[in-house]
Design an enzyme around this catalytic site. Structure first.
Site, short mmCIF file in Angstrom:
data_model
loop_
_atom_site.label_atom_id
_atom_site.label_comp_id
_atom_site.label_asym_id
_atom_site.label_seq_id
_atom_site.Cartn_x
_atom_site.Cartn_y
_atom_site.Cartn_z
N ASP A 1 -7.23 -17.45 48.10
CA ASP A 1 -8.64 -17.73 48.39
C ASP A 1 -9.35 -16.39 48.57
O ASP A 1 -9.31 -15.81 49.64
CB ASP A 1 -8.74 -18.59 49.65
CG ASP A 1 -10.17 -18.91 50.05
OD1 ASP A 1 -11.09 -18.66 49.24
OD2 ASP A 1 -10.36 -19.39 51.17
N GLU B 1 -18.02 -13.70 51.21
CA GLU B 1 -18.14 -15.16 51.20
C GLU B 1 -17.52 -15.77 52.44
O GLU B 1 -18.06 -16.73 53.01
CB GLU B 1 -17.45 -15.71 49.95
CG GLU B 1 -17.68 -17.20 49.71
CD GLU B 1 -16.65 -18.11 50.39
OE1 GLU B 1 -16.84 -19.34 50.35
OE2 GLU B 1 -15.66 -17.59 50.96
N GLU B 2 -16.41 -15.20 52.89
CA GLU B 2 -15.68 -15.78 54.02
C GLU B 2 -16.45 -15.71 55.33
O GLU B 2 -16.14 -16.43 56.28
CB GLU B 2 -14.32 -15.10 54.17
CG GLU B 2 -13.36 -15.33 53.01
CD GLU B 2 -12.86 -16.76 52.92
OE1 GLU B 2 -13.30 -17.61 53.72
OE2 GLU B 2 -12.05 -17.04 52.03
N ASP C 1 -13.17 -21.74 43.36
CA ASP C 1 -12.83 -21.36 44.73
C ASP C 1 -12.29 -22.54 45.54
O ASP C 1 -12.43 -22.58 46.75
CB ASP C 1 -14.08 -20.78 45.42
CG ASP C 1 -13.80 -20.20 46.79
OD1 ASP C 1 -12.64 -19.83 47.06
OD2 ASP C 1 -14.73 -20.13 47.61
N HIS D 1 -6.35 -19.48 54.26
CA HIS D 1 -6.69 -18.82 55.52
C HIS D 1 -5.49 -18.65 56.46
O HIS D 1 -5.69 -18.42 57.65
CB HIS D 1 -7.81 -19.55 56.28
CG HIS D 1 -9.14 -19.48 55.61
ND1 HIS D 1 -10.33 -19.59 56.29
CD2 HIS D 1 -9.48 -19.30 54.32
CE1 HIS D 1 -11.33 -19.49 55.44
NE2 HIS D 1 -10.83 -19.31 54.23
N ASP E 1 -13.39 -11.19 48.78
CA ASP E 1 -12.94 -10.98 50.16
C ASP E 1 -11.99 -12.08 50.61
O ASP E 1 -11.97 -13.18 50.04
CB ASP E 1 -14.12 -10.87 51.12
CG ASP E 1 -14.95 -12.15 51.21
OD1 ASP E 1 -15.27 -12.71 50.15
OD2 ASP E 1 -15.27 -12.58 52.33
#
Length: 402
Positions: free
Chosen positions: A136, A170-171, A193, A375, A77
């Site tokens: 990411d 995960e985010e 990651d 992000h 994700d």
């Protein structure tokens, strides 16, 4: 263009943004579009895998029976801060150290983003300025898939038994919730990651959060003297009662912070949501106590107000487990020594799925991906560092490192 980079570019074009407002598992069904593609590609390589009811893909590749199984993990994700749809990556060949124009509105320079300074001469994958890139953690996914492809196509090269997993959500902090370390089957593992290809992280924040609801007293403003208690104003005051310099914009390294994520309110009611972070568990407790102190101080000043404060812990620093069983750290340091790479031991100023796995019995430090500025629209991948990460992960799995 080599197949490793092609793999990465293929993955980032799939929208897999998770959704914290959703109660489903995974939080967004579109995350599975990439997971299913990965399963298809694994099948074409001749590697068995399964996707469980929670959207987690597990698989393995047999290795030498006398070596411990080592795990690899990445998440599919992307972050909520910016769209992951219609990603349009562009390759900047032989970066010259100058300003990179993303579109007519956005550019990035090494003055604003110092990580670019060490990328001179490298090839960079950048966005068109309208979306995040999704490196990411699709860079991590591509690293793992590239390593699996190598070992599957070179059966003559001896290696550790490989266990791998690709997680969802995960985010939004849900990656470890349904992870099955027994099904994973690794003695220890590495989450791919991070950013810098030389980075090794086995410390992360201890984490908590705070929710505050302030109830005021609403009366007509023309008749408010000595009667009105404005909840929105009290919320602003509450924030000033928390440690002034323990904020993200003033901290670095192992320094903790409180961070106001969201705030809304009227005269009648105001709500605030904070995250609280520190690598030291005792210091985290002190930061949490500062919220109780702020509440009492505000009530003393405005006794007619009502304040609801909820404090909860979220995740812990994996260092407390890894210090007792450092084999995973010893193994990666041997890998870097074999490759003549000087590792950068760096605490994560955030969370990682690996912290959850560590407390579930599988110590899991974090490694880099060669991608930066996560992000947001300024995210980029260094192709040379990405290839270096593939070499690092390939080597740590080799029979040369025991």
């Amino acid at each position: 263009m080599n197949e490793n980079l092609e793999r990465f570019l293929r993955y980032v074009k799939i929208d897999t943004q998770s959704n914290s407002e959703s109660d489903t598992i995974p939080s967004a069904s579109k995350e599975l579009n990439l997971t299913r593609l990965l399963q298809k590609e694994l099948s074409e390589m001749g590697i068995d895998s399964e996707i469980d009811e929670y959207g987690i893909l597990y698989g393995h590749l047999d290795g030498e029976d006398d070596l411990e199984p080592i795990g690899l993990n990445s998440h599919v994700d992307t972050a909520e801060e910016l769209s992951g749809a219609n990603v349009n990556p562009r390759i900047v060949k032989n970066y010259d150290g100058g300003v990179i124009k993303l579109n007519d509105t956005y550019s990035m320079s090494p003055e604003e983003f110092p990580s670019l300074k060490k990328q001179i001469g490298n090839d960079l994958v950048v966005t068109d300025g309208n979306t995040l890139l999704g490196a990411d953690d699709k860079a991590g996914v591509a690293v793992i898939m590239s390593v699996l492809a190598y070992y599957k196509s070179h059966p003559e090269v001896k290696h550790h038994p490989i266990r791998f997993a690709f997680t969802v959500d995960e985010e939004i902090g849900r990656g470890p919730l349904h992870f099955d370390t027994k099904k994973f089957g690794a003695t220890f593992a590495y989450t791919v990651d991070g950013a810098d290809s030389e980075e090794v992280s086995y410390e992360n924040f201890n984490a908590a959060h705070a929710d505050i609801i302030i109830h005021g007293v609403t009366v007509h403003p023309g008749e408010a003297k000595d009667k009105m208690v404005n909840a929105a104003s009290l919320a602003a005051i509450f924030d000033t009662y928390l440690p002034e310099k323990a904020r993200p914009q003033y901290t670095e390294g192992r320094e903790g912070f409180v961070h106001l994520i969201e705030m809304s309110g009227t005269c009648d009611e105001a709500k605030m949501h904070y995250i609280i972070r520190d690598h030291d568990a005792k210091k985290l407790e002190a930061l949490m106590n500062s919220f109780e102190e702020a509440k009492e101080r505000l009530l003393k000043q405005f006794p007619a107000a009502k304040i609801e404060l909820t404090l909860e812990k979220d995740y812990r620093n994996m260092k407390e487990v890894i210090d007792k069983d450092p084999r995973c750290v010893d193994h990666i340091l041997k890998t870097f020594k074999l490759l003549n790479i000087e590792p950068w031991i760096n605490p994560i100023r955030g969370g990682t799925d690996g912290a959850g796995f560590t407390f579930q019995g599988c110590p899991t430090p974090n490694l880099g991906t060669g991608s930066y500025n996560h992000h947001g629209r300024f995210e980029y991948l260094s192709v040379q560092e990405f290839e270096r990460m593939i070499l690092i992960v390939k080597t740590l799995l080799s029979a040369e490192v025991k």
